[in-house]
Design a protein around this motif. Structure first.
Motif, PDB file in Angstrom:
ATOM      1  N   VAL A 147      78.779   1.572  30.277  1.00  0.00           N
ATOM      2  CA  VAL A 147      79.169   1.114  28.943  1.00  0.00           C
ATOM      3  C   VAL A 147      79.331   2.298  28.008  1.00  0.00           C
ATOM      4  O   VAL A 147      78.638   3.312  28.129  1.00  0.00           O
ATOM      5  N   SER A 148      80.261   2.163  27.070  1.00  0.00           N
ATOM      6  CA  SER A 148      80.398   3.147  25.999  1.00  0.00           C
ATOM      7  C   SER A 148      79.374   2.853  24.917  1.00  0.00           C
ATOM      8  O   SER A 148      79.196   1.693  24.516  1.00  0.00           O
ATOM      9  N   THR A 174      72.109   3.136  34.955  1.00  0.00           N
ATOM     10  CA  THR A 174      72.920   3.056  33.747  1.00  0.00           C
ATOM     11  C   THR A 174      73.815   4.279  33.632  1.00  0.00           C
ATOM     12  O   THR A 174      73.402   5.407  33.913  1.00  0.00           O
ATOM     13  N   LEU A 175      75.042   4.039  33.202  1.00  0.00           N
ATOM     14  CA  LEU A 175      76.005   5.093  32.868  1.00  0.00           C
ATOM     15  C   LEU A 175      76.469   4.843  31.444  1.00  0.00           C
ATOM     16  O   LEU A 175      77.093   3.805  31.164  1.00  0.00           O
ATOM     17  N   VAL A 176      76.160   5.755  30.543  1.00  0.00           N
ATOM     18  CA  VAL A 176      76.538   5.630  29.141  1.00  0.00           C
ATOM     19  C   VAL A 176      77.607   6.667  28.820  1.00  0.00           C
ATOM     20  O   VAL A 176      77.405   7.870  29.043  1.00  0.00           O
ATOM     21  N   ASP A 177      78.738   6.190  28.318  1.00  0.00           N
ATOM     22  CA  ASP A 177      79.785   7.083  27.833  1.00  0.00           C
ATOM     23  C   ASP A 177      79.579   7.246  26.335  1.00  0.00           C
ATOM     24  O   ASP A 177      79.797   6.314  25.553  1.00  0.00           O
ATOM     25  N   PHE A 194      72.806   8.258  33.822  1.00  0.00           N
ATOM     26  CA  PHE A 194      73.951   9.152  33.673  1.00  0.00           C
ATOM     27  C   PHE A 194      74.506   9.009  32.256  1.00  0.00           C
ATOM     28  O   PHE A 194      74.596   7.901  31.730  1.00  0.00           O
ATOM     29  N   THR A 195      74.872  10.116  31.659  1.00  0.00           N
ATOM     30  CA  THR A 195      75.514  10.103  30.348  1.00  0.00           C
ATOM     31  C   THR A 195      76.685  11.067  30.387  1.00  0.00           C
ATOM     32  O   THR A 195      76.533  12.217  30.816  1.00  0.00           O
ATOM     33  N   LEU A 196      77.853  10.601  29.949  1.00  0.00           N
ATOM     34  CA  LEU A 196      79.006  11.501  29.903  1.00  0.00           C
ATOM     35  C   LEU A 196      79.559  11.566  28.493  1.00  0.00           C
ATOM     36  O   LEU A 196      79.472  10.602  27.727  1.00  0.00           O
TER      37      LEU A 196
END
Length: 359
Positions: A147-148, A174-177, A194-196
């Motif tokens: 999710v962004s 979790t992957l946060v944009d 993860f965070t990008l």
């Protein structure tokens, strides 16, 4: 950190000596303005390259400095940060590392660079739900929630605390944009797997800069893009198989876009100097001024309290007229999208409202 009121800096911007926009530039959600120091550094680097006096080592030093500065901004060690040129590369790395059959949960209408790398793998199951129901949508068997932090199209903020808690409760990652929030909204990247972040928006870096935060255990990622720079000893890994990958997130690096990272170190230095919380107060104060002005005009923006991005449904066609009047915004999903950042002023907001009132 020095305290600042919500209105302080709104008349002149937070860093007037670093920027000289010739328009009311309210489109940071598309691309931020690089500060003068970054422009000077890139120009000097290009001049040196054209004269044959540049050194590759200098480029990698700039990339390392940018990595370290970004890590400080998001509260993690530099060894947890990989660098690349785009969000899609980072997402693709994670997508290619998931086992076949994994379920990935995403929000309706989230940015394509975040969600599409999962869709192009036919052996993954991608499930889409409304943003406000994302936490409730996590279920047993969900492998990853992507999710962004702030939605690109309309500025809505995700409830990251609830989403992360729901993911943990079901054993999902979790992957946060944070591409539309890092630089104005405080971020603890260590709270997620993860965070990008792309650097060319709110972090004011040139395009071609992107950062990925991975877990300390490297998150089980397969370094599918690993080249020589991913080696523990890059200069000893130029030829043949890389026999030892870096022990940290650098194993997921792409070769950095040299001139972009030369500028990025200076952009990130300015964000560090001013402070994300201070910048955020300034940005949101301007966004709230715009929201109040819209109410006076009988216009209703997409509800996004606390956001530096304001979207006005049905006004997307006004972007061209605004540009002709010296006001830069963008048109997204049929709406007008205005994004307020540290170089913007109250006068920019008032000019935007003035032109909208005349449309």
């Amino acid at each position: 950190m020095t305290s600042i009121s919500a209105s302080e800096g709104c008349e002149k911007g937070l860093a007037p000596g670093h920027f000289a926009p010739e328009t009311a530039y309210l489109d940071t959600a598309s691309a931020g303005l690089p500060p003068a120091e970054a422009v000077t550094a890139i120009t000097s680097a290009l001049t040196a390259a054209s004269r044959g006096t540049a050194t590759v080592g200098g480029y990698f030093e700039a990339a390392a400095d940018a990595r370290a500065r970004f890590a400080r901004l998001v509260g993690v060690a530099p060894g947890r940060v990989a660098i690349s040129a785009s969000a899609a590369v980072h997402t693709g790395l994670i997508a290619q590392s998931l086992p076949a059959g994994s379920e990935v949960l995403v929000a309706d209408g989230d940015f394509a660079s975040l969600v599409n790398p999962f869709h192009v793998r036919p052996d993954l199951r991608v499930r889409t739900v409304p943003l406000e129901r994302l936490a409730d949508g996590v279920r047993p068997g969900t492998a990853l929630v992507a999710v962004s932090a702030v939605q690109s199209a309309d500025g809505r903020l995700a409830d990251l605390d609830r989403i992360a808690a729901a993911a943990r409760a079901h054993g999902a990652r979790t992957l946060v944009d944070a591409s539309q929030s890092a630089g104005w909204l405080p971020l603890d990247a260590g709270a997620y797997d993860f965070t990008l972040v792309v650097g060319y928006k709110w972090l004011l870096a040139p395009k071609g800069t992107s950062f990925l935060v991975v877990p300390e255990d490297l998150g089980g990622l397969t370094p599918v893009f690993a080249g020589w720079v991913a080696g523990e000893d890059p200069w000893g890994s130029c030829y043949g198989q890389v026999t030892r990958l870096a022990d940290c997130a650098r194993r997921f690096d792409e070769t950095p876009a040299f001139f972009s990272y030369v500028g990025a170190r200076h952009s990130l230095a300015l964000v560090e100097e001013l402070g994300v919380e201070r910048i955020g107060r300034h940005d949101v104060a301007l966004a709230d001024r715009f929201r109040a002005g819209l109410a006076d005009l009988g216009r209703t923006p997409v509800p996004a309290p606390g956001s530096a991005i304001v979207a006005v449904p049905g006004l997307g066609t006004a972007a061209g007229r605004l540009a002709a009047a010296g006001v830069r915004v963008s048109s997204r999903a049929g709406g007008l999208r205005a994004a307020f950042h540290l170089y913007n002023t109250a006068a920019d907001v008032d000019r935007l409202l003035e032109v909208i009132a005349g449309t």
